[in-house]
Scaffold this active site. Structure first.
Site, PDB file in Angstrom:
ATOM      1  N   ARG A 114      31.331  39.975 -34.844  1.00  0.00           N
ATOM      2  CA  ARG A 114      30.706  39.234 -35.960  1.00  0.00           C
ATOM      3  C   ARG A 114      29.466  40.036 -36.296  1.00  0.00           C
ATOM      4  NH1 ARG A 114      28.751  37.623 -39.901  1.00  0.00           N
ATOM      5  NH2 ARG A 114      28.284  35.464 -40.502  1.00  0.00           N
ATOM      6  N   HIS A 119      20.472  34.111 -40.852  1.00  0.00           N
ATOM      7  CA  HIS A 119      20.662  32.949 -41.724  1.00  0.00           C
ATOM      8  C   HIS A 119      19.312  32.310 -42.063  1.00  0.00           C
ATOM      9  CE1 HIS A 119      24.767  32.959 -39.986  1.00  0.00           C
ATOM     10  NE2 HIS A 119      24.173  32.947 -38.810  1.00  0.00           N
ATOM     11  N   GLU A 123      20.912  28.653 -35.763  1.00  0.00           N
ATOM     12  CA  GLU A 123      22.296  28.662 -35.267  1.00  0.00           C
ATOM     13  C   GLU A 123      22.328  28.258 -33.793  1.00  0.00           C
ATOM     14  OE1 GLU A 123      24.865  32.086 -36.197  1.00  0.00           O
ATOM     15  OE2 GLU A 123      25.192  32.295 -34.039  1.00  0.00           O
ATOM     16  N   HIS A 162      21.004  38.697 -35.418  1.00  0.00           N
ATOM     17  CA  HIS A 162      21.808  38.625 -34.200  1.00  0.00           C
ATOM     18  C   HIS A 162      23.227  39.101 -34.461  1.00  0.00           C
ATOM     19  CE1 HIS A 162      22.089  34.757 -36.341  1.00  0.00           C
ATOM     20  NE2 HIS A 162      23.336  34.695 -35.894  1.00  0.00           N
ATOM     21  N   GLU A 185      29.178  29.706 -44.557  1.00  0.00           N
ATOM     22  CA  GLU A 185      29.298  31.011 -43.912  1.00  0.00           C
ATOM     23  C   GLU A 185      29.167  32.161 -44.914  1.00  0.00           C
ATOM     24  OE1 GLU A 185      28.862  31.388 -40.567  1.00  0.00           O
ATOM     25  OE2 GLU A 185      30.862  32.180 -40.161  1.00  0.00           O
TER      26      GLU A 185
END
Length: 403
Positions: A114, A119, A123, A162, A185
């Site tokens: 990923r 964001h 999270e 991350h 997302e």
């Protein structure tokens, strides 16, 4: 209420004369007693779906009013595929009442990445299966790398970059939770996406390399979740010559000593034992067969649930004479709006396990039993017209799970 078996529903669908369990379809309307008794449903319907939701088809007589839907299954969510795995989400778009938290179920193959990103939302994650390596970079310039497995959690605050990568032998699957129901997302800040939208000469100036370096950048469409090589040892990914972050972004939730009760166990993780987790608190609940998460409510925020294993039903009391019952199984999301009273009962023959999540830095609940036990007895008796035997049965100590 007598439960309706799956076999009974199939017979009902085939046009048999199975008698459905007696119960009021609309408890506030005494003229409608049952959903159809002694006859098949002549119209279009889905017997498999009805068999999975018996308390929707024939709700308890105590249900009343027009509470919104408080259940959605990840099995009904659209899957986005990449070369390194897949993902699907349940947000406010899928479950309209879910305003505080959105959830994502993600699977990464061994080596699947990923990509590096960040964001606006914080999270929180719970490892469901396999093993993964996570990286992060804090605001003081500290790097973080850790390997995690089933029952471990991580938390990356808003804006912290991350990544996540599946390890051998079979990658991983995990639940992600974000502290906004409107999360999407597709709104993630992706490393590849930013590089693609900066003029090459600006990239060259920023990194002190020739412009030609950026002539063949990959498409962001191929980078979101992409296949990669399984990394080496954890120590091999440490950043030499730099400082490791002093923030613990991961936590071993299953390593906590559980709160034990007659009906099961509870593990609570919030900022008191996982300091970085400032906007999401959680409880991992296991209810034994025949057990129940006691009647209670939460005084700090809405509750977002994810069902990990087993089958259960939840009854929710919304005040003003409104109440509704929902059925859940593994992979479902449940939701309880702020301060609404509820219980969760194990209706299967194996343990019921689920996560309770809150947009809050601390976990809190109010036990109905404990509250009444700590209220003057005569006051309680005058309210409910109950006898001394009831008062003696009350417990001064909280018992989150009962048989």
């Amino acid at each position: 209420m007598q439960k309706i078996s799956r076999r009974g529903f199939m017979a009902f669908a085939a046009g048999g004369t199975v008698m459905l369990a007696a119960g009021q379809a609309l408890a506030h309307d005494d003229t409608v007693k049952t959903y159809p008794v002694g006859q098949r449903d002549p119209g279009p319907h889905d017997p498999i779906r009805e068999g999975e939701n018996p308390d929707i088809v024939n709700p308890p007589a105590t249900d009343s009013g027009t509470l919104p839907n408080l259940r959605y299954s990840f099995s009904d969510s659209h899957i986005r595929k990449g070369s390194g795995g897949w993902t699907r989400q349940v947000t406010q778009r899928e479950l309209g009442i879910s305003t505080t938290i959105a959830g994502v179920d993600m699977r990464l193959n061994a080596g699947g990445i990923r990509e590096l990103h960040w964001h606006k939302e914080a999270e929180w994650a719970y490892m469901l299966y396999g093993n993964a390596r996570v990286t992060a970079f804090d605001t003081k310039g500290g790097w973080f790398v850790d390997d995690i497995g089933p029952g471990d959690i991580w938390y990356f605050p808003s804006g912290i970059p991350h990544s996540i990568q599946g390890l051998g032998p079979d990658g991983c699957e995990f639940l992600l939770a974000f502290d906004s129901g409107g999360f999407d997302e597709d709104s993630t800040f992706l490393l590849s996406d930013w590089f693609k939208h900066v003029p090459p000469e600006i990239l060259a100036k920023n990194f002190h390399v020739p412009v030609a370096t950026f002539a063949n950048l990959p498409s962001p469409a191929n980078e979101y979740i992409f296949a990669g090589n399984v990394p080496g040892s954890l120590s091999s990914d440490s950043i030499k010559g730099s400082t490791k972050s002093d923030i613990a972004f991961t936590h071993h939730m299953l390593g906590q000593d559980p709160i034990k009760a007659p009906g099961g166990t509870v593990r609570i993780t919030d900022s008191s034992n996982f300091p970085v987790s400032k906007t999401i608190s959680a409880a991992l609940v296991e209810v034994l067969p025949g057990g129940m998460r006691e009647l209670h409510w939460h005084p700090n925020n809405d509750e977002w649930q994810y069902y990990l294993e087993g089958e259960g039903r939840m009854g929710v009391f919304a005040s003003s004479g409104q109440a509704r019952t929902f059925d859940y199984r593994a992979g479902d999301v449940g939701y309880v709006p702020f301060a609404m009273g509820h219980y969760i009962e194990n209706t299967g023959d194996s343990p019921l396990r689920f996560l309770e999540l809150f947009k809050s830095d601390y976990y809190a609940d109010i036990s109905l039993n404990q509250w009444l036990a700590n209220t003057p007895p005569e006051l309680v008796k005058q309210h409910l017209q109950l006898d001394d035997n009831f008062m003696k049965a009350l417990n001064l100590q909280k018992n989150p799970l009962v048989k």
